[in-house]
Design an enzyme around this catalytic site. Structure first.
Site, PDB file in Angstrom:
ATOM      1  N   GLN A  48     -11.462   7.416  -4.357  1.00  0.00           N
ATOM      2  CA  GLN A  48     -11.909   7.986  -3.083  1.00  0.00           C
ATOM      3  C   GLN A  48     -13.308   8.583  -3.260  1.00  0.00           C
ATOM      4  O   GLN A  48     -14.023   8.197  -4.166  1.00  0.00           O
ATOM      5  CB  GLN A  48     -10.888   9.016  -2.585  1.00  0.00           C
ATOM      6  CG  GLN A  48      -9.583   8.386  -2.080  1.00  0.00           C
ATOM      7  CD  GLN A  48      -9.742   7.608  -0.774  1.00  0.00           C
ATOM      8  OE1 GLN A  48     -10.770   7.673  -0.091  1.00  0.00           O
ATOM      9  NE2 GLN A  48      -8.724   6.839  -0.409  1.00  0.00           N
TER      10      GLN A  48
ATOM     11  N   ASP B 239      -7.972  -6.987   1.660  1.00  0.00           N
ATOM     12  CA  ASP B 239      -6.925  -7.180   2.670  1.00  0.00           C
ATOM     13  C   ASP B 239      -7.455  -6.621   3.977  1.00  0.00           C
ATOM     14  O   ASP B 239      -8.325  -5.749   3.969  1.00  0.00           O
ATOM     15  CB  ASP B 239      -5.654  -6.400   2.302  1.00  0.00           C
ATOM     16  CG  ASP B 239      -5.766  -4.939   2.735  1.00  0.00           C
ATOM     17  OD1 ASP B 239      -5.244  -4.590   3.807  1.00  0.00           O
ATOM     18  OD2 ASP B 239      -6.426  -4.143   2.028  1.00  0.00           O
TER      19      ASP B 239
ATOM     20  N   HIS C 134      -5.301 -20.300  12.900  1.00  0.00           N
ATOM     21  CA  HIS C 134      -6.717 -20.643  12.748  1.00  0.00           C
ATOM     22  C   HIS C 134      -7.482 -19.564  11.981  1.00  0.00           C
ATOM     23  O   HIS C 134      -8.224 -19.864  11.041  1.00  0.00           O
ATOM     24  CB  HIS C 134      -7.388 -20.873  14.104  1.00  0.00           C
ATOM     25  CG  HIS C 134      -8.877 -20.945  13.974  1.00  0.00           C
ATOM     26  ND1 HIS C 134      -9.527 -22.065  13.494  1.00  0.00           N
ATOM     27  CD2 HIS C 134      -9.844 -20.004  14.167  1.00  0.00           C
ATOM     28  CE1 HIS C 134     -10.825 -21.819  13.425  1.00  0.00           C
ATOM     29  NE2 HIS C 134     -11.037 -20.579  13.827  1.00  0.00           N
TER      30      HIS C 134
ATOM     31  N   ASP D 154       0.865  -1.177   0.000  1.00  0.00           N
ATOM     32  CA  ASP D 154       0.000   0.000   0.000  1.00  0.00           C
ATOM     33  C   ASP D 154       0.904   1.231   0.000  1.00  0.00           C
ATOM     34  O   ASP D 154       2.107   1.116   0.180  1.00  0.00           O
ATOM     35  CB  ASP D 154      -0.974  -0.032   1.179  1.00  0.00           C
ATOM     36  CG  ASP D 154      -0.279   0.112   2.516  1.00  0.00           C
ATOM     37  OD1 ASP D 154       0.937   0.355   2.524  1.00  0.00           O
ATOM     38  OD2 ASP D 154      -0.942  -0.021   3.551  1.00  0.00           O
ATOM     39  N   SER D 155       0.324   2.403  -0.200  1.00  0.00           N
ATOM     40  CA  SER D 155       1.160   3.588  -0.432  1.00  0.00           C
ATOM     41  C   SER D 155       1.525   4.330   0.841  1.00  0.00           C
ATOM     42  O   SER D 155       2.283   5.285   0.811  1.00  0.00           O
ATOM     43  CB  SER D 155       0.411   4.553  -1.341  1.00  0.00           C
ATOM     44  OG  SER D 155      -0.751   5.024  -0.676  1.00  0.00           O
ATOM     45  N   GLY D 156       0.951   3.910   1.964  1.00  0.00           N
ATOM     46  CA  GLY D 156       1.199   4.646   3.206  1.00  0.00           C
ATOM     47  C   GLY D 156       0.215   5.782   3.406  1.00  0.00           C
ATOM     48  O   GLY D 156       0.206   6.422   4.454  1.00  0.00           O
ATOM     49  N   GLY D 157      -0.631   6.042   2.414  1.00  0.00           N
ATOM     50  CA  GLY D 157      -1.608   7.132   2.522  1.00  0.00           C
ATOM     51  C   GLY D 157      -2.482   6.995   3.753  1.00  0.00           C
ATOM     52  O   GLY D 157      -2.588   7.912   4.563  1.00  0.00           O
TER      53      GLY D 157
ATOM     54  N   CYS E 260     -13.500 -27.098  11.782  1.00  0.00           N
ATOM     55  CA  CYS E 260     -12.279 -26.606  11.134  1.00  0.00           C
ATOM     56  C   CYS E 260     -11.186 -27.671  11.143  1.00  0.00           C
ATOM     57  O   CYS E 260     -11.022 -28.391  12.128  1.00  0.00           O
ATOM     58  CB  CYS E 260     -11.794 -25.355  11.870  1.00  0.00           C
ATOM     59  SG  CYS E 260     -10.269 -24.684  11.203  1.00  0.00           S
TER      60      CYS E 260
END
EC number: 2.4.2.29
Length: 370
Positions: free
Chosen positions: A189, A266, A335, A93-96, A304
């Protein structure tokens, strides 16, 4: 083009798409969830363990890696893949978002953002050009453009200014981004204002990025508002470009995002709550550190088959977490990542079989009941 998506199937009853994302470090199936490796590691996990949970594409963080250990050092190590020993694709990611989260520690101008490090208070200045220099040095397969993330709630006037600046900064990023084995994605945006989202999308689509992030959501707005933005945005997105909903990773939001046509997600949520002793189960969230599980010898989730659930009980994992043993949070992390990747696998299968709406209903009925 270093990164492209091939849509293999569209679900009949929704906007969901099944695809293959090709990158310089291999091909991954979409829709995909990316575990977050903020500091060039998915917290507590080795790369092999991340892969065992089903993780194929990881995210790393430009802001954090710039501050420590520094992008020049990562470049010297042979790039991020070599540095962290991950042979699959990586997105930075750009850090924005991180910079704008600093609040009073940062000042935004047209040129860029001046901020103080959250570590030692030292002063730094991020411009679109500087961020491109950092991301190209890190050498991920996908780099995100530097954007301004408007908070929620915010005045429309502020959202307009952030949108316009994001467009101008995207142009500047594109101008200086030269790395041929790395794809630069633009970020849409516009806050929760439908007309602004549409405007941002049109301005960025005109720049013809190979993929698009949808930023500025999952910042505290009600989920229904996020879904409304996606409902309105997705029909105007190009079919042949990946769509990435940034910072979203709760099971219900993943399903709802896919239904609306999102390809990539993400989020720190699965790993972060794991370190607080909370896990996802098919019956909702379970806080395994709670006293009620002290004598509970069942696995965390009886449906699971992850390493933790095959081998350890709630009682044992609670004991580890209460005594600050590192294994405890390693097991909850394994998990949670396995749970989310298994969910994505089931979602992809449901798209294949045109039964995503049924799957959503069945999954959420039980998950939300917990």
């Amino acid at each position: 083009m270093p990164v492209k998506i091939k849509i293999e199937k569209k679900e009949k009853h929704t906007r969901a798409r099944l695809g293959k994302l090709t990158t310089p470090h291999g091909e991954v199936e979409t829709p995909i969830f990316m575990p977050v490796g903020t500091q060039a590691t998915v917290k507590t996990m080795t790369p092999e363990e991340v892969k065992e949970t089903g993780g194929r594409l990881v995210l790393s963080n430009t802001y954090h890696l710039y501050l420590r250990p520094g992008h020049d050092l990562v470049k010297e190590a042979g790039g991020l893949h070599k540095f962290m020993n991950w042979d699959g694709p990586i997105l930075t990611d750009s850090g924005g978002f991180q910079v704008f989260s600093l609040g009073p520690l940062r000042t935004i101008t047209e040129e860029g953002v001046e901020f103080r490090s959250h570590i030692d208070g030292s002063k730094h200045f991020f411009t679109p050009e500087k961020v491109m220099e950092i991301e190209q040095a890190l050498g991920a397969d996908i780099a995100m453009a530097f954007d301004e993330c408007a908070p929620y709630p915010c005045e429309k006037e502020y959202a307009v200014a952030a949108l316009e600046r994001t467009t101008r900064w995207a142009e500047r990023c594109k101008r200086v981004h030269k790395r041929e084995d790395q794809a630069l994605f633009g970020i849409i945006q516009g806050g929760v204002f439908p007309d602004l989202r549409e405007r941002s999308a049109k301005e960025l689509l005109a720049m013809d990025f190979p993929g698009y992030g949808i930023g500025g959501l999952s910042v505290g707005e009600p989920k229904e508002l996020m879904y409304e933005v996606l409902d309105q945005l997705m029909p105007i997105m190009p079919e042949d470009k990946p769509r990435y909903l940034m910072g979203v990773g709760s099971p219900d939001c993943l399903i709802e995002g896919v239904v609306r046509g999102v390809d990539m997600f993400d989020c720190v949520l699965p790993t972060r709550i794991a370190r607080n002793g909370t896990v996802f189960t098919h019956n909702g969230k379970l806080t395994v550190r709670n006293a009620e599980y002290a004598r509970d010898f069942r696995p965390m989730d009886q449906q699971c088959d992850c390493y933790a659930c095959r081998n350890y009980s709630r009682a044992y994992i609670r004991h580890l977490i209460k005594t600050d043993e590192i294994l405890g949070i390693r097991l909850t992390t394994i998990h949670n990542l396995h749970f989310i990747q298994h969910l994505m696998q089931n979602i992809r299968q449901a798209i294949r079989e045109d039964r995503l709406l049924e799957y959503r209903e069945d999954f959420l009925k039980v998950f939300n009941a917990g």
